[in-house]
Design an enzyme around this catalytic site. Structure first.
Site, PDB file in Angstrom:
ATOM      1  N   PHE B 247       0.777  -1.204   0.061  1.00 44.36           N
ATOM      2  CA  PHE B 247       0.219   0.023   0.115  1.00 44.36           C
ATOM      3  C   PHE B 247       0.758   1.238   0.094  1.00 44.36           C
ATOM      4  O   PHE B 247       0.360   2.265   0.269  1.00 44.36           O
ATOM      5  CB  PHE B 247      -0.873   0.179   1.242  1.00 44.36           C
ATOM      6  N   GLY B 473       0.150  -8.680  -3.566  1.00 42.28           N
ATOM      7  CA  GLY B 473      -1.318  -9.011  -3.325  1.00 42.28           C
ATOM      8  C   GLY B 473      -2.017  -8.732  -4.656  1.00 42.28           C
ATOM      9  O   GLY B 473      -3.296  -8.828  -4.967  1.00 42.28           O
ATOM     10  N   ALA B 516       0.969  -3.196 -14.042  1.00 39.54           N
ATOM     11  CA  ALA B 516       0.543  -3.973 -15.202  1.00 39.54           C
ATOM     12  C   ALA B 516       0.799  -3.356 -16.577  1.00 39.54           C
ATOM     13  O   ALA B 516       1.301  -4.014 -17.442  1.00 39.54           O
ATOM     14  CB  ALA B 516      -1.167  -3.916 -14.924  1.00 39.54           C
ATOM     15  N   ILE B 636      -9.112  -4.489 -18.754  1.00 39.71           N
ATOM     16  CA  ILE B 636      -9.008  -5.150 -17.755  1.00 39.71           C
ATOM     17  C   ILE B 636      -8.230  -6.722 -17.918  1.00 39.71           C
ATOM     18  O   ILE B 636      -8.963  -7.511 -18.558  1.00 39.71           O
ATOM     19  CB  ILE B 636     -10.286  -5.555 -16.801  1.00 39.71           C
ATOM     20  N   ASN B 638      -7.255  -9.254 -15.837  1.00 33.53           N
ATOM     21  CA  ASN B 638      -8.004 -10.263 -15.162  1.00 33.53           C
ATOM     22  C   ASN B 638      -8.833  -9.772 -14.294  1.00 33.53           C
ATOM     23  O   ASN B 638      -9.190  -9.108 -13.283  1.00 33.53           O
ATOM     24  CB  ASN B 638      -6.746 -11.133 -14.006  1.00 33.53           C
ATOM     25  N   GLN B 645      -8.933  -6.120  -6.232  1.00 33.23           N
ATOM     26  CA  GLN B 645      -8.432  -4.949  -5.667  1.00 33.23           C
ATOM     27  C   GLN B 645      -9.480  -3.974  -5.512  1.00 33.23           C
ATOM     28  O   GLN B 645      -9.032  -2.894  -4.682  1.00 33.23           O
ATOM     29  CB  GLN B 645      -7.487  -4.483  -6.889  1.00 33.23           C
ATOM     30  N   LYS B 708      -4.840   0.612 -17.478  1.00 32.32           N
ATOM     31  CA  LYS B 708      -4.674   1.794 -16.980  1.00 32.32           C
ATOM     32  C   LYS B 708      -4.104   1.626 -15.418  1.00 32.32           C
ATOM     33  O   LYS B 708      -3.839   2.448 -14.807  1.00 32.32           O
ATOM     34  CB  LYS B 708      -5.609   2.750 -16.957  1.00 32.32           C
ATOM     35  N   GLU B 712      -5.424   1.801  -7.301  1.00 35.67           N
ATOM     36  CA  GLU B 712      -5.581   2.799  -6.646  1.00 35.67           C
ATOM     37  C   GLU B 712      -6.844   3.553  -6.785  1.00 35.67           C
ATOM     38  O   GLU B 712      -7.626   3.934  -5.911  1.00 35.67           O
ATOM     39  CB  GLU B 712      -4.454   3.866  -6.585  1.00 35.67           C
TER      40      GLU B 712
END
Ligand code: FES
Ligand code: FES
Lengths: 190, 745
Positions: B247, B473, B516, B636, B638, B645, B708, B712
């Site tokens: 985080f 994670g 990503a 996206i 996955n 998330q 993207k 967050e």
């Protein structure tokens, strides 16, 4: 300006502490004889002396549940008990529930429902869920939410955890209430 | 890679490839590596916030058999002289904290000594009785007392954008038919990942180190350690295979790294240092922030003027900066804008990026202010947002590379049933509970960094892709495996992903939602380069049907290389490897952001959150009973891990709105609730129905994968939507978080 001094040790504290002694623990069906200081927590015994690092340390103060293991089928925080107090008990850790090749139904359900992110709270969540099922609880969503609330997940995977536990609990509790009750292996601790 | 409609893995919802390791306790975190002859270090923390260490009475505890050493400023050997050697890749301006450097105490819980012993139990015991004398000086820890002393930082850390202004905000406000001006506050928050910081340093017989550290960037840690201790890269390998949550807390090297390496080098022995949960409150945090928002609209509800000022704490030694106010210049259309920003030094540790740094803070204030403005102008809060929709990025004066926020509004409103919402507060009751609905949203950068990767295929058809990126994670192992499998037409099970090791190609820090895009593109490029090599080998085979094919003429599908136009013309990949006689084929490649596109477009992800709360007016308790979070973040990769998330972000938002705050006792300059029992985060019972939806965007400009980032953006707007829902339920406007029950009584 003032002067402060921390923990000025009393003389008896400076004598060598109690020397390590021998402790025998039965973990996942196997006996382990360890030499450790009598004030070693079960959690540290597992992680630092036996090498079973699947049990996690998230606070060391009984506040997070990451260290949950099963002792005689009951879930406990292993950071809140001393290893020497568990001699003679049957200790089950996450490693004793399943392996990557032979997953326990809860472990498979956690994967299927993506009930974790970083995975650090996960062994504790799974042991806790097994403890909950052993207690014969987990009948409703609210019951699961409430009784799984001793296990914090900072990644916030609670939705997945609920669904994973629900899926397995439904099957297990159904089996427990059918004619095979009693032969299923879970001791009822409630 | 195959086309969108036709993917096998990318965009689907496969289970995490590292799932079996995580659920069985097999995944190894930093403090869990088994190394021989390990000594244990325990950190002693200062109980004072400012002053000097007069004396450390180490001799007493050194008499305990099994205690090896007490490291402190009194005996730390000469290390790097210049403090720039202590600068890590994301250090803000100023002079970084140097552990055990001198006798000065700069913040409460500063590490002042490391006690090393043969066992953890002994190290902890010895640390508990170590006597340290301090000279105490007067400290300042309250930002509220520094309201008028904020200054605009001259330069910030990487990514910091100085606040902007356009036209005349005062004039815009003067001309407005409706105006509001309010202050919004939240306290300090600490990341508190589940895994506490820890490092295991393996001291090899040749004096080289393998350092297993909790970090979001192994390369950042390596450059930090090698500079300070004068080691070569080869002498300090840094590894992090799994991180128990980050985080942002692991963006900068924490002091367990320095201390464990110091002890290992000095004692010529392997050493493990783990922090306690209390010590997890002794470094970076989301800063206590005070914000003032002023908005004005015309009679039709169109924004005419906007002013946003933020002030937050920093340390005495570094100028920590974040983009708090900038978002207010781009989320809505407004001709007259003034954004300003100040920081003020206190006797605390330097704050540190925490999930959606700046934006989580700024969007809370902006989105509550927007709700207040909507009520002032007599408009439905969602309709008010639609009227002020930003078609382009007015900060940058550039079009968005893609933006489907309007579609997200539609989707969210439909799923939530927003059209049934009565405008007036206190209009809905359920027994003794007041029910309220709120909306809010946010915007976050879609970034990309330079990243490298390596791909190796062996004769048995197994592919290994490797990059020094991290897994905390987010699902990095999984999405990289998906991308690699997709690109080379292999089954997911045939792909192994290696991460988190400085012996692997360099990757950026795991942060900013850019992994990503950055590492994913590097993996794609590398697998494509490997594909070209494989094609060349295939063309050397006797009677190869691919003889004259160019790379763009072929595709990799189901273990075959085949002609796109004549799919029946193919060769089996494994045959190519076998016939070639090569045992393995390896390629390296990398990826970089496209500077032209970055110049031309504004690249951002957006979201909108709808929340329902039930408030017991007599008790002041708030329950978040329903949340719909719709995210527009490109493509996206996955569906499962991305959804997780965003689910986690909603839990974070509930936490920010209702629970989370580190409370300072200013008498001692010390955080009071520095443990998991008193620093409240949601538990399972606090979380009810959360729904997550993605409005996927086709974005050819943002990066080759069209992603993207998702780590967050999902947090934005959650706390504001809950705050707005509390207003709708109760008619009480709370402007300081968290909404403890006394604020509603
Ligand atoms: S480590 Fe035992 S409850 Fe947190
Ligand atoms: S999965 Fe990370 S704390 Fe639960």
């Amino acid at each position: 300006m003032s002067i402060v001094s921390t923990s000025s040790a009393a003389d008896d504290q400076l004598r060598p502490p109690v020397p390590p002694g021998s402790v025998t623990l039965r973990i996942n069906g196997q006996e382990h004889t360890l030499r450790l200081a009598p004030w070693t927590s079960l959690l540290d015994a597992l992680r630092e002396y036996v090498g079973l690092t699947g049990t996690k340390k998230g606070c060391d103060h009984g506040q997070c549940g990451a260290c949950t293991v099963l002792v005689d089928g009951k879930r406990i925080n292993s950071c809140l008990t001393l290893a020497v107090l568990q001699e003679g008990a049957d200790i089950t850790t996450i490693e004793g529930l399943g392996t990557p090749e032979h997953l326990h139904p809860l472990q498979q359900a956690f994967i299927d429902h993506d009930a974790f992110q970083c995975g650090y709270c996960t062994p504790g969540q799974i042991c806790s869920a097994q403890g909950l099922i052993n207690e014969g609880k987990a009948h409703t969503e609210d019951e699961i939410r409430e009784l799984m609330s001793g296990n914090i997940c900072r990644c916030g995977a609670y939705v997945g955890i609920l669904n994973a536990v629900k899926e397995v609990a439904e099957k297990e509790l159904k089996m427990a209430s059918c004619t095979c009750y009693g032969s299923h292996g879970h001791s009822s601790n409630s | 890679m195959s086309t969108d409609s036709n993917t096998k893995y990318v965009g689907k919802a496969p289970n995490r490839v590292d799932g079996p390791l995580k659920v069985t306790g097999t995944a190894k975190y930093a403090a869990e590596f088994d190394v021989p002859d390990l000594a244990y270090g325990y950190v002693v923390s200062s109980p004072v916030a400012k002053g000097r260490i007069r004396k450390i009475h180490a001799d007493k505890v050194l008499g305990l058999p099994g205690v090896l050493h007490v490291f402190s400023h009194e005996n730390v050997p000469g290390l790097a002289w210049f403090d720039r050697s202590y600068k890590d890749d994301v250090a803000p301006g100023g002079s970084p904290f140097r552990p055990l450097h001198d006798d000065e105490i700069k913040f409460n819980m500063q590490p002042v000594a490391l006690v090393v012993a043969d066992t953890f139990e002994l190290a902890r015991y010895a640390a508990s009785i170590l006597e340290v004398e301090y000279e105490v000086e007067k400290h300042e820890t309250d930002i509220e007392s520094k309201r008028d002393e904020g200054y605009e930082p001259g330069r910030g850390k990487t990514g910091y954008m100085p606040p902007q202004r356009r036209e005349d905000a005062d004039k815009g406000l003067e001309q407005s038919a409706h105006r509001i001006r309010h202050e919004y506050i939240h306290g300090a928050q600490h990341h508190n990942p589940m895994e506490m910081f820890g490092a295991t340093v393996h001291y090899h017989p040749d004096g080289k180190l393998t350092i297993y550290d909790k970090t979001q960037g192994v390369y950042n840690c390596q450059q930090y350690i090698t500079k300070i201790f004068g080691l070569s890269k080869d002498e300090a390998r840094v590894v992090n295979l799994f991180m128990g949550g980050g985080f942002g807390s692991g963006l900068r090297p924490q002091y367990e790294l320095f201390l464990s390496v110091l002890a290992a080098l000095e004692l010529k022995r392997s050493v493990r240092v783990t922090l306690t949960r209390q010590q997890m409150f002794s470094f970076g945090h989301r800063p206590h922030t005070l914000q003032t928002l002023e908005l004005g609209t015309g009679p039709d509800g169109a924004l005419l003027g906007l002013k946003h000022y933020a002030l937050h704490e920093t340390s005495r030694f570094e100028d920590y900066t974040e983009n708090v106010v900038n978002w207010s210049g781009m989320l809505y259309k407004c001709p007259n804008v003034r954004l300003s920003y100040g920081i003020s030094p206190l006797d605390v540790y330097t704050p540190l990026d925490m999930r959606a740094p700046g934006a989580a803070t700024g969007s809370f204030a902006l989105e509550v202010a927007m709700d207040e403005m909507a009520y002032e102008a007599g408009l439905d809060p969602l309709e008010f947002r639609r009227r002020n929709y930003a078609e382009e990025d007015q900060n940058k004066k550039a079009p968005f590379s893609s933006k489907k926020l309007r579609e997200a509004y539609d989707e969210g409103a439909r799923r939530f049933g927003w059209d049934k919402r009565p405008m007036a507060p206190r209009a809905t009751r359920e027994g003794n509970l007041l029910v309220g609905w709120g909306v809010a949203g946010g915007v976050w950068d879609a970034s990309m960094q330079k990243a490298a990767a390596k791909a190796t295929i062996t004769a048995d058809g197994r592919l290994t892709v490797a990059s020094a990126a991290g897994e905390n994670g987010t699902g990095t192992y999984t999405i990289m495996a998906q991308i690699a499998a997709e690109t080379l037409g292999l089954p997911l099970e045939a792909v192994t992903v290696r991460l988190g090791d400085t012996t692997l190609p360099e990757a950026p820090l795991q942060g900013g939602s850019w992994t990503a895009a950055s590492v994913g593109t590097a993996v794609k490029n590398t697998c494509e380069a490997l594909g070209e090599k494989l094609l060349k080998l295939a063309q050397k085979m006797d009677d190869s049907p691919l003889k004259d094919a160019k790379p763009e003429d072929v595709e990799f599908v189901n273990g075959l290389i085949r002609l796109r136009k004549e799919p029946q013309q193919s060769v089996v990949l494994r045959d190519v490897l076998q016939v070639s006689g090569e045992r393995e084929i390896e390629v390296d490649s990398s990826a970089m952001p496209n500077p032209v596109n970055m110049q031309k477009y504004s690249m951002h992800s957006h979201n909108v959150v709808f929340a329902e709360v039930k408030v017991d007016e007599e008790l002041g308790t708030v329950h978040v009973t329903r949340v719909v979070n719709v995210v527009a973040a490109g493509r996206i990769l996955n569906q499962k891990t991305a959804r997780s998330q965003v689910l986690g972000s909603v839990v974070w938002g509930i936490s920010m709105a209702l629970m989370e705050e580190t409370v300072m006792d200013h008498r001692y300059g010390r955080y009071m609730n520095h443990n998991y029992a008193e620093y409240h985060v949601p538990t399972n019972a606090d979380v009810r129905g959360i729904e997550v939806y993605f409005v996927e965007e086709e974005d050819p400009h943002v990066n080759p994968l069209g992603v993207k980032g998702i780590g967050e953006v999902g947090l934005l707007g959650v706390a504001a939507a809950i705050t707005n829902a509390v207003y709708h339920a109760t008619g009480k406007r709370v402007r300081s978080l968290p909404i403890y029950l006394d604020k509603l009584l």
